[in-house]
Design an enzyme around this catalytic site. Structure first.
Site, PDB file in Angstrom:
ATOM      1  N   SER A 180    -122.623 -31.175 -19.019  1.00 38.32           N
ATOM      2  CA  SER A 180    -121.672 -30.176 -18.532  1.00 38.32           C
ATOM      3  C   SER A 180    -121.318 -29.173 -19.628  1.00 38.32           C
ATOM      4  CB  SER A 180    -120.442 -30.883 -17.973  1.00 38.32           C
ATOM      5  OG  SER A 180    -119.574 -29.978 -17.335  1.00 38.32           O
ATOM      6  N   ASP A 183    -123.149 -30.555  -6.534  1.00 44.65           N
ATOM      7  CA  ASP A 183    -122.178 -30.305  -7.606  1.00 44.65           C
ATOM      8  C   ASP A 183    -121.337 -29.074  -7.256  1.00 44.65           C
ATOM      9  OD1 ASP A 183    -120.854 -29.753 -10.020  1.00 44.65           O
ATOM     10  OD2 ASP A 183    -122.536 -30.467 -11.225  1.00 44.65           O
ATOM     11  N   HIS A 220    -120.687 -33.634  -9.585  1.00 46.95           N
ATOM     12  CA  HIS A 220    -120.627 -33.387 -11.025  1.00 46.95           C
ATOM     13  C   HIS A 220    -120.346 -34.652 -11.835  1.00 46.95           C
ATOM     14  CE1 HIS A 220    -120.398 -30.589 -14.360  1.00 46.95           C
ATOM     15  NE2 HIS A 220    -119.295 -31.193 -14.791  1.00 46.95           N
TER      16      HIS A 220
END
Length: 304
Positions: free
Chosen positions: A158, A227, A262
């Protein structure tokens, strides 16, 4: 709207904002972007406990900005070392068990660190500080611990894709790079492309501009197809760019994790996730890949 018209609007918008906004406004707005981007966990008791429980593995180094950066170093005398940059709202205290599990399964040494302003690292969170942090941790590995850069795998999750790509774009001799749920740029995770184009001067972690320099080693991208924090399209975009520029396109791979978002890939697809990682290390890092210049499948999505 045609691509040509959209491009024209983007350019006109950028000229307008450049004309109307004074440098001081860009500075203020840039600070706002950075404040929104960084969310350090607030758990001081866990941080104090980590200092007590990890005296042998916890190290403190100082980056080029004078910030003390905390890192965890697990040396298992393995051939390869993973340099891990965690996601936002994460820190070493909350992720240690995951690190050890991953290192054990992949049979790698493992080094992870907290960004400035996170966990036991002091200073202020910023893009510049993140870059300084990973550069110093890389120096800790290569100089203090004498780890060969060609045996280091940079792994960013991320927000961690920002410092990871920064490091990778400046170090062509790494063993490889792994990106989990990576972003093209910070602003584009929440806004349409044209907004990111207009506000490019204040955007941070502009990974899409840096990946063109990464072409000398294997790359593995992991992204959940549902996501809603960093859209799947970001991972796909970076994959396409990395593959295009790599000297061996067959060693750039994409793992599209169907139905995952995510933060649930390890939870919902943990066994498959780790197996894919291990296969990548075995097939593309630990083995020499023989390139075939006559391969006709370079426009296909390479998966593992």
């Amino acid at each position: 709207m045609s691509a040509l018209v959209q491009k024209f609007i983007q350019k006109v918008s950028q000229i307008f904002f450049n004309f109307c906004l004074a440098p001081s406004y860009y500075y203020i707005m840039g600070n706002i972007v950075e404040q929104l981007a960084f969310i350090p966990p607030d758990r001081p008791e866990a941080h104090e406990q980590m200092k007590i429980e990890n005296k042998g593995n916890l190290k403190i180094v100082q980056n080029s900005m004078g910030n003390n950066v905390a890192l965890l170093w697990f040396n298992f005398d393995a051939e390869y070392t993973i340099l891990y940059s965690h996601g936002n709202a994460e820190d070493l205290a909350g992720s240690k068990a995951t690190f050890i599990d991953l290192a054990t399964y992949l049979e790698c040494n493992f080094c992870a660190y907290d960004y400035s302003g996170y966990g036991l690292s002091d200073g202020q969170c910023s893009e510049k500080a993140c870059f300084s942090d990973i550069e110093r941790v890389f120096q800790f590995l290569t100089v203090t611990k004498n780890v060969d850069p060609s045996k280091i795998i940079a792994f960013g999750r991320s927000l961690g894709s920002g410092p990871t790509i920064h490091l990778a774009s400046n170090n062509p001799n790494l063993a490889g790079m792994i990106l989990q749920s990576p972003l093209r740029t910070a602003i584009k995770t929440q806004m349409p492309d044209w907004v990111g184009y207009v506000f490019k001067k204040i955007d941070i972690f502009t990974n899409e501009d840096k990946v063109e320099k990464i072409k000398d080693y294997p790359v593995f991208i992991i992204h959940g197809t549902t996501d809603n924090v960093v859209p799947y399209s970001h991972g796909k975009h970076l994959y396409t760019s990395l593959k295009k520029n790599n000297s061996d396109q067959n060693r750039v791979l994409l793992y599209s994790v169907d139905g995952c978002g995510h933060n649930d890939i390890e939870y919902r697809k943990g066994r498959e996730f780790k197996k894919k990682l291990k296969n990548f290390l075995k097939q593309h890092i630990k083995k020499q890949i023989n390139s075939n210049s006559n391969n006709n499948n370079n426009n296909n999505i390479n998966t593992i």
